[in-house]
Design a protein around this motif. Sequence first.
Motif, PDB file in Angstrom:
ATOM      1  N   PHE A 100      60.524  71.320   4.691  1.00 48.37           N
ATOM      2  CA  PHE A 100      60.191  70.212   4.122  1.00 48.37           C
ATOM      3  C   PHE A 100      58.790  69.700   4.027  1.00 48.37           C
ATOM      4  N   ILE A 101      58.445  70.118   3.332  1.00 45.61           N
ATOM      5  CA  ILE A 101      56.556  70.331   3.081  1.00 45.61           C
ATOM      6  C   ILE A 101      55.934  68.906   2.213  1.00 45.61           C
ATOM      7  N   ILE A 102      54.782  68.906   2.906  1.00 44.16           N
ATOM      8  CA  ILE A 102      54.342  68.095   1.756  1.00 44.16           C
ATOM      9  C   ILE A 102      52.997  67.338   2.026  1.00 44.16           C
ATOM     10  N   ASP A 103      53.107  67.872   0.935  1.00 44.86           N
ATOM     11  CA  ASP A 103      50.989  67.944   1.325  1.00 44.86           C
ATOM     12  C   ASP A 103      49.787  66.332   0.269  1.00 44.86           C
ATOM     13  N   LEU A 104      49.896  65.117   1.106  1.00 42.74           N
ATOM     14  CA  LEU A 104      48.794  64.231   0.868  1.00 42.74           C
ATOM     15  C   LEU A 104      47.744  65.006  -0.439  1.00 42.74           C
ATOM     16  N   ASN A 105      47.553  64.321  -1.330  1.00 42.19           N
ATOM     17  CA  ASN A 105      46.735  64.794  -2.442  1.00 42.19           C
ATOM     18  C   ASN A 105      46.019  63.980  -2.344  1.00 42.19           C
ATOM     19  N   HIS A 106      44.161  63.433  -2.280  1.00 41.45           N
ATOM     20  CA  HIS A 106      43.487  63.014  -2.842  1.00 41.45           C
ATOM     21  C   HIS A 106      43.238  61.635  -1.596  1.00 41.45           C
TER      22      HIS A 106
END
Length: 95
Positions: free
Chosen positions: A51-57
């Motif tokens: 599970f990978i999450i990338d928080l953009n902005h």
Amino acid sequence: MAWWREKQYDKAKYYSGKGPLTNTYNRRTVESIFQAFSLHSKKRNEKLDIFIIDLNHSKKISDAYGHNTGDELLQAISFILRKMILLQGGEAMNI
């Protein structure tokens, strides 16, 4: 003296592996943990879920509402994800 140095080394290693703001593992630690889990799952012929999450902005939020608010947002997201993942259970969890 040697005991103190060893303790300081262990402390530095622990803190260098996790981000102080969210208390989550950093990229370097995740990569090494992934290698171990990958080998383990291959040996046992088991699936490995990631599970990978990338928080953009997220910087835009910090810029608009202040860095304290941006930090609180990252901490809240980290907390919520940790709780969601732990509630799903599983044999091994690293967050």
